[in-house]
Design a protein around this motif. Structure first.
Motif, PDB file in Angstrom:
ATOM      1  N   ASN A  76      71.742 -30.739  98.008  1.00 15.75           N
ATOM      2  CA  ASN A  76      70.576 -31.131  98.794  1.00 15.75           C
ATOM      3  C   ASN A  76      70.325 -30.093  99.886  1.00 15.75           C
ATOM      4  N   PRO A  77      69.087 -29.968 100.348  1.00 19.43           N
ATOM      5  CA  PRO A  77      68.800 -28.981 101.387  1.00 19.43           C
ATOM      6  C   PRO A  77      69.627 -29.223 102.649  1.00 19.43           C
ATOM      7  N   ILE A  78      70.149 -28.141 103.205  1.00 17.86           N
ATOM      8  CA  ILE A  78      70.931 -28.254 104.441  1.00 17.86           C
ATOM      9  C   ILE A  78      70.062 -28.021 105.673  1.00 17.86           C
ATOM     10  N   PHE A  79      68.871 -27.437 105.485  1.00 17.95           N
ATOM     11  CA  PHE A  79      67.881 -27.277 106.545  1.00 17.95           C
ATOM     12  C   PHE A  79      66.604 -26.770 105.899  1.00 17.95           C
ATOM     13  N   ASN A  80      65.545 -26.622 106.703  1.00 14.49           N
ATOM     14  CA  ASN A  80      64.315 -26.074 106.140  1.00 14.49           C
ATOM     15  C   ASN A  80      63.752 -24.965 107.014  1.00 14.49           C
ATOM     16  N   PHE A  81      63.099 -24.012 106.365  1.00 18.04           N
ATOM     17  CA  PHE A  81      62.312 -23.000 107.047  1.00 18.04           C
ATOM     18  C   PHE A  81      60.868 -23.485 107.024  1.00 18.04           C
ATOM     19  N   LEU A  82      60.189 -23.373 108.149  1.00 20.35           N
ATOM     20  CA  LEU A  82      58.786 -23.765 108.218  1.00 20.35           C
ATOM     21  C   LEU A  82      57.900 -22.664 107.651  1.00 20.35           C
ATOM     22  N   VAL A  83      56.864 -23.060 106.932  1.00 20.80           N
ATOM     23  CA  VAL A  83      55.897 -22.116 106.363  1.00 20.80           C
ATOM     24  C   VAL A  83      54.490 -22.646 106.624  1.00 20.80           C
ATOM     25  N   ASP A  84      53.537 -21.740 106.729  1.00 16.94           N
ATOM     26  CA  ASP A  84      52.144 -22.143 106.879  1.00 16.94           C
ATOM     27  C   ASP A  84      51.479 -22.372 105.526  1.00 16.94           C
ATOM     28  N   ASN A  85      51.840 -21.544 104.546  1.00 14.09           N
ATOM     29  CA  ASN A  85      51.204 -21.588 103.230  1.00 14.09           C
ATOM     30  C   ASN A  85      52.291 -21.762 102.176  1.00 14.09           C
ATOM     31  N   ILE A  86      52.410 -22.958 101.630  1.00 15.33           N
ATOM     32  CA  ILE A  86      53.485 -23.255 100.684  1.00 15.33           C
ATOM     33  C   ILE A  86      53.377 -22.413  99.420  1.00 15.33           C
ATOM     34  N   ASP A  87      52.172 -22.157  98.958  1.00 16.60           N
ATOM     35  CA  ASP A  87      52.004 -21.372  97.738  1.00 16.60           C
ATOM     36  C   ASP A  87      52.416 -19.918  97.947  1.00 16.60           C
ATOM     37  N   ASN A 110      48.186 -31.858 103.506  1.00 18.24           N
ATOM     38  CA  ASN A 110      48.777 -30.898 104.426  1.00 18.24           C
ATOM     39  C   ASN A 110      50.298 -30.818 104.430  1.00 18.24           C
ATOM     40  N   PHE A 111      50.962 -31.558 103.561  1.00 17.48           N
ATOM     41  CA  PHE A 111      52.423 -31.550 103.592  1.00 17.48           C
ATOM     42  C   PHE A 111      52.963 -31.208 102.207  1.00 17.48           C
ATOM     43  N   ALA A 112      53.821 -30.173 102.154  1.00 16.73           N
ATOM     44  CA  ALA A 112      54.410 -29.756 100.879  1.00 16.73           C
ATOM     45  C   ALA A 112      55.744 -29.058 101.130  1.00 16.73           C
ATOM     46  N   TRP A 113      56.586 -29.021 100.085  1.00 16.07           N
ATOM     47  CA  TRP A 113      57.886 -28.352 100.183  1.00 16.07           C
ATOM     48  C   TRP A 113      58.366 -27.945  98.814  1.00 16.07           C
ATOM     49  N   PHE A 114      59.359 -27.050  98.806  1.00 16.98           N
ATOM     50  CA  PHE A 114      60.129 -26.715  97.613  1.00 16.98           C
ATOM     51  C   PHE A 114      61.514 -26.278  98.075  1.00 16.98           C
ATOM     52  N   ASN A 115      62.476 -26.293  97.149  1.00 21.12           N
ATOM     53  CA  ASN A 115      63.861 -25.950  97.477  1.00 21.12           C
ATOM     54  C   ASN A 115      64.308 -24.738  96.668  1.00 21.12           C
ATOM     55  N   PHE A 116      65.157 -23.920  97.306  1.00 22.19           N
ATOM     56  CA  PHE A 116      65.715 -22.735  96.639  1.00 22.19           C
ATOM     57  C   PHE A 116      67.148 -22.521  97.116  1.00 22.19           C
ATOM     58  N   ASP A 120      75.075 -18.120  97.946  1.00 21.14           N
ATOM     59  CA  ASP A 120      76.275 -18.941  97.810  1.00 21.14           C
ATOM     60  C   ASP A 120      75.993 -20.331  97.261  1.00 21.14           C
ATOM     61  N   GLY A 121      74.752 -20.581  96.841  1.00 15.83           N
ATOM     62  CA  GLY A 121      74.408 -21.881  96.266  1.00 15.83           C
ATOM     63  C   GLY A 121      73.969 -22.907  97.293  1.00 15.83           C
ATOM     64  N   ASN A 122      73.877 -22.502  98.559  1.00 12.50           N
ATOM     65  CA  ASN A 122      73.360 -23.420  99.576  1.00 12.50           C
ATOM     66  C   ASN A 122      71.886 -23.667  99.306  1.00 12.50           C
ATOM     67  N   VAL A 123      71.479 -24.931  99.294  1.00  9.90           N
ATOM     68  CA  VAL A 123      70.086 -25.271  99.020  1.00  9.90           C
ATOM     69  C   VAL A 123      69.313 -25.306 100.337  1.00  9.90           C
ATOM     70  N   ILE A 124      68.193 -24.610 100.345  1.00  4.51           N
ATOM     71  CA  ILE A 124      67.327 -24.499 101.519  1.00  4.51           C
ATOM     72  C   ILE A 124      65.944 -24.978 101.119  1.00  4.51           C
ATOM     73  N   MET A 125      65.251 -25.591 102.059  1.00  2.47           N
ATOM     74  CA  MET A 125      63.888 -26.065 101.809  1.00  2.47           C
ATOM     75  C   MET A 125      62.901 -25.178 102.557  1.00  2.47           C
ATOM     76  N   ALA A 126      61.781 -24.896 101.922  1.00  7.97           N
ATOM     77  CA  ALA A 126      60.621 -24.328 102.602  1.00  7.97           C
ATOM     78  C   ALA A 126      59.633 -25.471 102.710  1.00  7.97           C
ATOM     79  N   CYS A 127      59.105 -25.680 103.918  1.00  4.63           N
ATOM     80  CA  CYS A 127      58.317 -26.886 104.166  1.00  4.63           C
ATOM     81  C   CYS A 127      57.171 -26.578 105.129  1.00  4.63           C
ATOM     82  N   THR A 128      56.040 -27.225 104.890  1.00  2.13           N
ATOM     83  CA  THR A 128      54.884 -26.997 105.750  1.00  2.13           C
ATOM     84  C   THR A 128      54.936 -27.779 107.063  1.00  2.13           C
ATOM     85  N   GLY A 129      55.871 -28.629 107.241  1.00  2.00           N
ATOM     86  CA  GLY A 129      55.935 -29.358 108.518  1.00  2.00           C
ATOM     87  C   GLY A 129      57.129 -30.231 108.646  1.00  2.00           C
TER      88      GLY A 129
END
Length: 129
Positions: A76-87, A110-116, A120-129
């Motif tokens: 599961n995501p351990i934290f998220n980076f904020l992004v303005d444009n999810i695409d 206005n709300f979207a996310w994805f995980n990568f 090291d296999g740590n899951v991170i989220m990119a999220c619009t808010g």
């Protein structure tokens, strides 16, 4: 505030620790996706603080002084980076050949996310808010 609500713990995040196996490789990877310069000559075990804006820090930790440490990345995501444009963020991560583990999900307009995953296999989220 009454005594039952007092606590010595502040309601403030001080930092996020990411457990890594190769500190220099991880510093380079995180710096690359954040668009910041990394002076790898200044990277010394066991930790490196990635310069980020805001009040929460980002520390990479290779546990060089802890031979008993076993790295177990969360699925599961351990934290998220904020992004303005999810695409645009998604396309950027894909262009770096980084493994995406959850496709873009959208809630409303206005709300979207994805995980990568990081190296090291740590899951991170990119999220619009």
């Amino acid at each position: 505030m009454n005594n039952s609500n007092q606590t010595p713990i502040k309601n403030t995040m001080g930092g996020v620790f990411i457990h890594v196996s190769d500190l220099k490789k991880s510093v380079e990877w995180y710096s690359n996706i954040l668009g910041i310069e990394a002076n790898l000559d200044k990277v010394k075990s066991p930790v490196y603080n990635i310069p980020v804006t805001g009040s929460t820090g980002l520390t990479l930790d290779d546990h060089a002084f802890d031979p008993t440490f076993i790295h177990r990345p969360s699925p599961n995501p351990i934290f998220n980076f904020l992004v303005d444009n999810i695409d645009a963020a998604y396309d950027f991560i894909k262009s770096k050949d980084i493994e995406i583990v959850r496709e873009i999900e959208r809630v409303g307009e206005n709300f979207a996310w994805f995980n990568f995953k990081d190296p090291d296999g740590n899951v991170i989220m990119a999220c619009t808010g």
